[in-house]
Design an enzyme around this catalytic site. Structure first.
Site, PDB file in Angstrom:
ATOM      1  N   THR A  47       0.906  -1.156   0.000  1.00 34.87           N
ATOM      2  CA  THR A  47       0.000   0.000   0.000  1.00 34.87           C
ATOM      3  C   THR A  47       0.904   1.153   0.000  1.00 34.87           C
ATOM      4  O   THR A  47       1.147   1.785   1.015  1.00 34.87           O
ATOM      5  CB  THR A  47      -0.856   0.171   1.235  1.00 34.87           C
ATOM      6  OG1 THR A  47      -1.714  -0.914   1.355  1.00 34.87           O
ATOM      7  CG2 THR A  47      -1.743   1.408   1.117  1.00 34.87           C
ATOM      8  N   GLU A  82       4.097  -0.198  10.185  1.00 38.64           N
ATOM      9  CA  GLU A  82       3.112  -0.230  11.272  1.00 38.64           C
ATOM     10  C   GLU A  82       3.505  -1.171  12.399  1.00 38.64           C
ATOM     11  O   GLU A  82       3.636  -2.373  12.204  1.00 38.64           O
ATOM     12  CB  GLU A  82       1.761  -0.707  10.732  1.00 38.64           C
ATOM     13  CG  GLU A  82       0.989   0.373  10.007  1.00 38.64           C
ATOM     14  CD  GLU A  82      -0.296  -0.166   9.389  1.00 38.64           C
ATOM     15  OE1 GLU A  82      -0.550  -1.384   9.499  1.00 38.64           O
ATOM     16  OE2 GLU A  82      -1.033   0.649   8.807  1.00 38.64           O
TER      17      GLU A  82
END
Lengths: 390, 390
Positions: B187, B267
Site C-alpha cells: 500500500t 506499522e
C-alpha cells in the site's frame, strides 16, 4: 481409550524428565496384531527432523509394531547425533518388544535444536519402564495422549466404532499440536489405530485422502513444521474387513474431528475461522483462495478486532491465480453479505461476532467448493510465540 | 523539496475533508515539461483499485502531465461509480491544466470500500484550489508529501543531484506506506520526478529495475495492496541526457532510500530486519529463501521477543523449492553464527539485539545473494490492524 479403543493395541505414557515442567513426555503405542500394517504421511518441509527421517525409511515397507513419541524436544537440526538418537531409540524399543528396529517409528515434538546427550539418555533409559507400563495394560490410552502435549491445553483424542457386514471394527486416535499448523500438516503428531483387517496399501490410500481433506486444510499461522507425522496402524484384530470406501469415510470423519480439536486449541486464538470458497472452477482453486485469506495477517488481525473487513478478503483473492472475475466477488461474513460483486453491500456493523467465524467467498466461476480453517492474529499469539523458548 | 527538487515540476497539497482527522488529504504533482515522459508500475494484485485501473490505461502511452493523489479512501471495490470518480477527477484536472484527462494519473490510498458520492465531491470540488496552489508555487513539495500520508508517522522524501557530462540533472521523490508492504509493491504510493531528458522507454526500463531491487524486496507483512503505484515522470527540463546505466543506478539508489524510510516506519514494528541469503544457486533462489523467512509469523514473533530462534529460520528454508542441502545450512543472527550445517553452533544468548536485526543464511549452493527486508510481529501490529477501520 484413545488409541486403545481399537482392539490389538496397548499404550503408555510417563515422565522421563525432558520437560522443565515435569509433565509427562514419553509415549508408546504398540500394535499386537495379528497384522502389523502401517501407513504414514510426513511433513513436506524439506528440512525434516531426525525422527521423521528415521520413520520415513522405517515405515516404507508398510509394516510397524510400535511408535515411540516424545515431547520436550524436537530432535530437529541436531545432525548425525540426533539421527543416531532416533535409531538407538528404535533399536532399544525393538529389543524390548522382541522385534526389529525397523518396526519401530519415532516421533518427537518440542523445540528445534533440542536433542543432545541428556535428551538421548533420558529417552533410552526410560524405555524399559515405558514398555513395561504398556504390557501391564494400566493405561487406557489417556497417559499416552497426555505425554505428547506441548503447548496444547487439552489432549485430543477420537474413538469410532462402525459396523461392517455382520461384525464391527474400531478406530482410535490421539493428536497434539497447537501452533505451526499449516499446509502439508503442522507441528502435529497424530497416531491413529484400527482393528480393521486391511492391507497397508488400503490404509495408505485412505490416510492420504483423509489428511488431504482435514489436516491439510488447517492453516492457523502459515508455518510448516519440521516434525509433522500422521501414522495409521492396523492390527486386524477385529477380523473384519470393511470396504475401502466406508473405511476411508470413517477415517476422514475421525481426522476432521481431531482437526477441529487442534483448531479450537490453536495457540493464542480468540476466533476459530472457517473460510469457504464456493463457485470455484476447481477444488484446487477454492482451497487456494481460502488459504490465501487464511494467510493474511491483516485479515486475521481484523477478525481479532471483530472488524468484518471484507476489503482485506477481496484483496487476498486478488493475489491468487484462481479463475474469477475481479468485479464479481461476493463476501459473506457470519451470514451477512457485506460485499456483492466486489462492492459494499450490507452494513458491516450488522455482522454479529462469536468465537466461530464463517467467511464465505463466492467466485461465480464454477461448481466447486473448499474450506480452510484458521485462527485470528491476537496479542496472545504474539506473546506465546515471542516467549516460547525463553 | 521532494518531487520539486527536479526542475520542471510543481506540487501542492491541501485538505478537502476526506479524513476524519482533518489532516491534508489531496495532493498534486505537475510536470511542466518540456517532456511529458512517464513510466509507472502498479500492484500485481488482480483485484485492483479504480485509480489503478484508470492510471494503467492513462499511462500506457508513456505520457502524463500530472498525478492527483488522495489519502482518506482507497476508492477500491467501489464498482463503476468509483471508476467514474477517478475518470472525473482526471477530466476536471485536465481542464484546469489545459490538457487531456488521459494525461492525468490518479492514486488513492486509505480504506478499501471508501469512495462514495461525498468522497467524489470533496475531491472534484477541491481540484481548482489544488491546481491554483501548485501554480502559485508556494509548496516546496512538502505539502504534497504530507497529504498522501495515512498511518505514516513521517513523510518520506528523497532528493538526488548527479553530474552527466558537463551538466547535471536531478531526481526528486515522495512516498507513503506503512503497512501491507509486500511483493510486487505495497500500500505504497511513490512519485518520482527527474529533469533528465530521457524517453519514456528508458524511464520504464530504469523504473522496473529500480523497483525490482528495492520496493519488491520489502515485505513487512506479506499482504499485497490493491492500490500500489510507482510513477516516474521526466520533464527533460535540465536538457541533460545521462547514460541509461548511471541513471538506473541513481534511481535504484533513490528507491532503496525511500524503501528504507518505508521500512523503519512500518506499522507497529519494533525491529527492522534484513534477511540476506547467500551461497544461492540463483538470485531468485536467494530472494525466495529470504522472503520465506520474512513471511514466517513464528520467526517474526521470535524477533519481537529478541529470541534468536534459528530453528524457525531453517524450517522456513525447508518450505522453499530453492537449491540447497538440508544438512548444510548456516544461520548468522546479528553477526553470531548460531547454526552451522543445520545444527546448533554459538550460544544464542550471545546474540545482542538492537532495532536493526540482520539474519544471514548461507545455502552453500552457489555464488548468488539476495536480501529481503521485513518487520517483527508485535502487539502494536496486531493493535493497529485490528482497530484500523473502527
Amino acid at each position: 481409550m484413545t488409541v486403545t479403543h481399537a482392539s490389538g493395541f496397548r499404550a503408555a505414557g510417563l515422565t522421563v524428565g525432558l520437560k522443565d515442567s515435569g509433565r509427562p513426555d514419553l509415549s508408546l503405542v504398540v500394535n499386537d496384531g495379528p497384522s502389523d500394517a502401517v501407513a504414514a504421511v510426513y511433513t513436506s518441509n524439506r528440512c525434516k527432523a531426525n525422527p521423521v527421517l528415521w520413520s520415513q525409511q522405517a515405515s516404507a515397507d508398510g509394516r510397524a509394531r510400535a511408535v515411540v513419541l516424545n515431547s520436550g524436544g524436537a530432535n530437529c537440526y541436531t545432525g548425525a547425533f540426533g539421527f543416531e538418537t532416533s535409531r538407538l531409540t528404535a533399536e532399544r524399543t525393538g529389543e524390548l518388544l522382541e522385534t526389529t528396529p525397523e518396526d519401530v517409528l519415532i516421533c518427537s515434538t518440542g523445540l528445534i535444536g533440542v536433542g543432545g546427550q541428556d535428551f538421548r539418555d533420558r529417552i533410552v533409559d526410560g524405555l524399559p519402564a515405558l514398555v513395561e507400563a504398556a504390557h501391564a495394560g494400566v493405561d487406557d490410552g489417556r497417559a499416552a495422549a497426555e505425554a505428547i502435549m506441548t503447548t496444547d491445553t487439552v489432549a485430543k483424542t477420537i474413538e469410532r466404532t462402525a459396523a461392517a457386514g455382520a461384525g464391527e471394527y474400531r478406530l482410535g486416535g490421539m493428536a497434539k499440536g497447537a501452533g505451526m499448523l499449516a499446509p502439508g500438516l503442522a507441528t502435529m503428531l497424530v497416531i491413529l489405530t484400527t482393528d480393521a483387517d486391511l492391507p497397508a496399501s488400503v490404509l495408505d490410500r485412505a490416510l492420504r485422502h483423509a489428511t488431504a481433506h482435514s489436516f491439510d486444510r488447517l492453516d492457523t499461522d502459515g508455518c510448516m513444521s519440521t516434525n509433522d507425522t500422521v501414522v495409521l496402524m492396523g492390527s486386524g484384530a477385529s477380523g473384519v474387513t470393511p470396504d475401502e470406501e466406508s473405511f476411508t469415510a470413517l477415517l476422514t470423519d475421525a481426522c476432521l474431528d481431531l482437526m477441529r480439536q487442534l483448531h479450537v486449541d490453536a495457540e493464542g486464538a480468540h476466533h476459530d475461522i472457517a473460510i469457504t470458497t464456493s463457485g470455484a472452477a476447481s477444488v484446487a482453486d477454492a482451497v487456494t483462495v481460502s488459504r490465501s485469506v487464511a494467510r493474511s495477517n491483516l485479515f486475521k488481525a481484523a477478525i481479532f478486532g471483530e472488524d468484518p473487513n471484507w476489503g482485506r478478503v477481496v484483496a487476498q483473492v486478488g493475489t491468487t491465480d484462481a479463475e474469477f472475475d475481479p468485479a464479481r466477488i461476493d463476501v459473506t461474513i457470519n451470514g451477512v453479505r457485506v460485499c456483492t460483486d466486489s462492492t459494499p453491500d450490507a452494513d458491516p456493523d450488522s455482522v454479529v461476532f462469536t468465537r466461530e467465524v464463517s467467511v464465505d467467498i463466492d467466485l461465480k466461476s464454477g461448481p466447486h467448493t473448499g474450506t480452510v480453517w484458521t485462527s485470528d492474529l491476537t496479542h496472545d499469539y504474539v506473546e506465546e510465540n515471542s516467549a516460547y523458548s525463553t
